[in-house]
Motif scaffolding. Sequence first.
Motif, mmCIF file in Angstrom:
data_model
loop_
_atom_site.group_PDB
_atom_site.id
_atom_site.type_symbol
_atom_site.label_atom_id
_atom_site.label_comp_id
_atom_site.label_asym_id
_atom_site.label_seq_id
_atom_site.Cartn_x
_atom_site.Cartn_y
_atom_site.Cartn_z
ATOM 1 N N HIS A 217 1.022 2.121 -6.537
ATOM 2 C CA HIS A 217 -0.163 2.980 -6.427
ATOM 3 C C HIS A 217 0.057 4.394 -6.962
ATOM 4 C CE1 HIS A 217 -2.568 0.004 -4.298
ATOM 5 N NE2 HIS A 217 -1.492 -0.295 -3.602
ATOM 6 N N GLY A 218 0.569 4.468 -8.162
ATOM 7 C CA GLY A 218 0.602 5.747 -8.871
ATOM 8 C C GLY A 218 1.765 6.647 -8.538
ATOM 9 N N HIS A 219 1.681 7.364 -7.425
ATOM 10 C CA HIS A 219 2.678 8.385 -7.123
ATOM 11 C C HIS A 219 3.549 8.043 -5.907
ATOM 12 C CE1 HIS A 219 1.639 11.444 -10.119
ATOM 13 N NE2 HIS A 219 0.396 11.031 -9.983
ATOM 14 N N THR A 220 3.594 6.778 -5.532
ATOM 15 C CA THR A 220 4.415 6.378 -4.392
ATOM 16 C C THR A 220 5.590 5.545 -4.867
ATOM 17 O OG1 THR A 220 2.528 6.407 -2.884
ATOM 18 C CG2 THR A 220 4.439 5.118 -2.202
ATOM 19 N N VAL A 221 6.753 5.787 -4.277
ATOM 20 C CA VAL A 221 7.953 4.992 -4.526
ATOM 21 C C VAL A 221 8.404 4.404 -3.208
ATOM 22 C CG1 VAL A 221 10.398 5.092 -5.166
ATOM 23 C CG2 VAL A 221 8.702 6.305 -6.538
ATOM 24 N N ARG A 222 8.744 3.120 -3.236
ATOM 25 C CA ARG A 222 9.215 2.434 -2.036
ATOM 26 C C ARG A 222 10.736 2.304 -2.047
ATOM 27 N NH1 ARG A 222 5.638 -2.699 -3.032
ATOM 28 N NH2 ARG A 222 6.053 -1.930 -5.126
ATOM 29 N N LEU A 223 11.338 2.469 -0.892
ATOM 30 C CA LEU A 223 12.773 2.278 -0.720
ATOM 31 C C LEU A 223 12.974 1.205 0.346
ATOM 32 C CD1 LEU A 223 13.841 6.049 -0.437
ATOM 33 C CD2 LEU A 223 13.534 4.702 -2.519
ATOM 34 N N ALA A 224 13.707 0.165 0.001
ATOM 35 C CA ALA A 224 13.958 -0.923 0.962
ATOM 36 C C ALA A 224 15.320 -1.536 0.673
ATOM 37 C CB ALA A 224 12.857 -1.976 0.875
ATOM 38 N N PRO A 225 16.398 -0.823 0.985
ATOM 39 C CA PRO A 225 17.730 -1.357 0.683
ATOM 40 C C PRO A 225 18.063 -2.549 1.581
ATOM 41 C CG PRO A 225 17.909 0.601 2.047
ATOM 42 C CD PRO A 225 16.454 0.483 1.667
ATOM 43 N N PRO A 226 18.996 -3.396 1.158
ATOM 44 C CA PRO A 226 19.479 -4.429 2.076
ATOM 45 C C PRO A 226 19.971 -3.789 3.374
ATOM 46 C CG PRO A 226 20.291 -4.836 -0.143
ATOM 47 C CD PRO A 226 19.640 -3.474 -0.165
ATOM 48 N N ALA B 61 0.816 -1.216 0.000
ATOM 49 C CA ALA B 61 0.000 0.000 0.000
ATOM 50 C C ALA B 61 0.850 1.267 0.000
ATOM 51 C CB ALA B 61 -0.932 0.007 1.213
ATOM 52 N N GLY B 62 2.165 1.119 0.247
ATOM 53 C CA GLY B 62 3.044 2.282 0.221
ATOM 54 C C GLY B 62 3.768 2.538 1.516
ATOM 55 N N VAL B 63 4.042 1.484 2.291
ATOM 56 C CA VAL B 63 4.674 1.587 3.613
ATOM 57 C C VAL B 63 3.815 2.492 4.506
ATOM 58 C CG1 VAL B 63 6.830 1.919 4.875
ATOM 59 C CG2 VAL B 63 6.905 1.322 2.450
ATOM 60 N N ILE B 64 2.606 2.016 4.759
ATOM 61 C CA ILE B 64 1.657 2.743 5.608
ATOM 62 C C ILE B 64 1.874 2.299 7.055
ATOM 63 C CG2 ILE B 64 -0.756 3.274 6.031
ATOM 64 C CD1 ILE B 64 0.354 4.199 3.287
ATOM 65 N N ILE B 65 2.274 3.243 7.894
ATOM 66 C CA ILE B 65 2.641 2.959 9.285
ATOM 67 C C ILE B 65 1.517 3.432 10.201
ATOM 68 C CG2 ILE B 65 4.366 3.328 11.085
ATOM 69 C CD1 ILE B 65 6.305 4.154 8.775
ATOM 70 N N PRO B 66 0.889 2.524 10.936
ATOM 71 C CA PRO B 66 -0.214 2.954 11.812
ATOM 72 C C PRO B 66 0.309 3.764 12.989
ATOM 73 C CG PRO B 66 0.303 0.649 12.204
ATOM 74 C CD PRO B 66 1.138 1.076 11.024
ATOM 75 N N PRO B 67 -0.550 4.572 13.608
ATOM 76 C CA PRO B 67 -0.112 5.376 14.751
ATOM 77 C C PRO B 67 0.232 4.507 15.948
ATOM 78 C CG PRO B 67 -2.494 5.492 14.500
ATOM 79 C CD PRO B 67 -1.972 4.776 13.289
ATOM 80 N N ALA B 68 1.096 5.015 16.805
ATOM 81 C CA ALA B 68 1.454 4.298 18.032
ATOM 82 C C ALA B 68 0.197 3.985 18.828
ATOM 83 C CB ALA B 68 2.417 5.149 18.856
ATOM 84 N N GLY B 69 0.125 2.768 19.329
ATOM 85 C CA GLY B 69 -1.008 2.344 20.127
ATOM 86 C C GLY B 69 -2.060 1.575 19.358
ATOM 87 N N THR C 91 5.034 10.529 -12.321
ATOM 88 C CA THR C 91 4.452 9.392 -11.597
ATOM 89 C C THR C 91 5.550 8.626 -10.873
ATOM 90 O OG1 THR C 91 4.751 7.859 -13.445
ATOM 91 C CG2 THR C 91 2.711 9.148 -13.407
ATOM 92 N N GLY C 92 5.137 7.705 -10.008
ATOM 93 C CA GLY C 92 6.115 6.859 -9.344
ATOM 94 C C GLY C 92 6.925 6.052 -10.338
#
Length: 400
Positions: free
Chosen positions: A370-379, A199-207, A351-352
């Motif tokens: 999802h269009g305009h999001t880019v993910r970064l996940a290096p080793p 979904a684009g590295v969506i991080i929920p709020p604490a709690g 666009t992404g």
Amino acid sequence: MSTTTRHIYEENQHVAHNYHPLPVVVASAQDVWVTDVEGRRYLDLLSAYSALNFGHRHPDLVGAAVDQIGRLTLTSRAFHNDQLAGFCAALAELCGKDLVLPMNTGAEAVETGIKAARAWAYRVKGVPADSARIIVAAGNFHGRTTTIVGFSDDPLARDGFGPFTPGFDIVPYQEADAIEAAIGESTAAVLIEPIQGEAGVIIPPAGYLRRVRELCTRHNVLLVADEIQSGLGRAGVTFACERDGVVPDLYLLGKALGGGILPVSAVVGDREVLGVFQPGEHGSTFGGNPLAAAVGLRVVELLRTGEFQDRSATLGRHLKARLDALLGHGLTDVRVAGLWAGVDIEPSRGTGREVAERMLARGVLVKDTHGHTVRLAPPLTIQQSELNWAVDQLALVLAE
């Protein structure tokens, strides 16, 4: 385009068109760098969607694989092999659980978790036969099987593949009250990603996860955490659930568990939950094979040191600071958890996909979603200087 590249592209005409890869043909790799058939080098900031947390061809993991290939690769679970017990014991200890059910792909782990939750609901909780329900979150990505895409709300993953398996209730992500409202007498489990990757590295709020854990405990419902992308060091801790101090009833693991060498997945839980399976009710010819177990054991041993989790957390803070500086300069939002980031591109900058292609031209591999999001996940083995260079390339691309 060289003759070699042109020939490979021509051969690709026989590959089913279920992916839209970037225009690069990778021929070799080491650690965080890959080399294409023309000899050009690229910094890998995708890590095969977190399957390469330890980099390409980590010597310890390659060594474990080569040693095992020379002795035994497959027996099926019809017989014992000398690698499986040690792997399962080590992984259970890492998770703080009793039992491990090994499979191959992440989607198989999710399917196994669904079956386990339903069996537990009928045999332990007392839910009437064939009526168990599982709560899932909007925006989820748990795999590609027909059951799994049936509870996706992504039209690209879902449309045209029905009819779908019943028994799932979709609620908004990050809204614990919606989960509470959806829980009924036949609810078996809440299946959730601690951080939504696709979904684009969506991080929920604490709690949020802590509240979900409390609801599951109060209503006698299993909490099933899909840590296939978020787990094993990616989010700066061993499991992303730890960010909220939560322990699920079942961990679903995959991707990095195979060290980027072969598919390895697992469902890990306590005996009163995962022990519902009886011989013959579930299995896999390749699940728990000795080659997978040997590599998986070495992965667990690397994680035991804490080195990779610490690197992810420390470098992740640095990455966030560098990316935050680009807000208003081509980025509209930045979300970072460990060495995992989702950045939203200002539409006027492209666009992404277009940004990913321009990053490719500068020697950096990233992927859009999802269009305009880019993910970064290096080793997790990346050096700070390499990370800085990659963000510098992103800044230049956004300024173009």
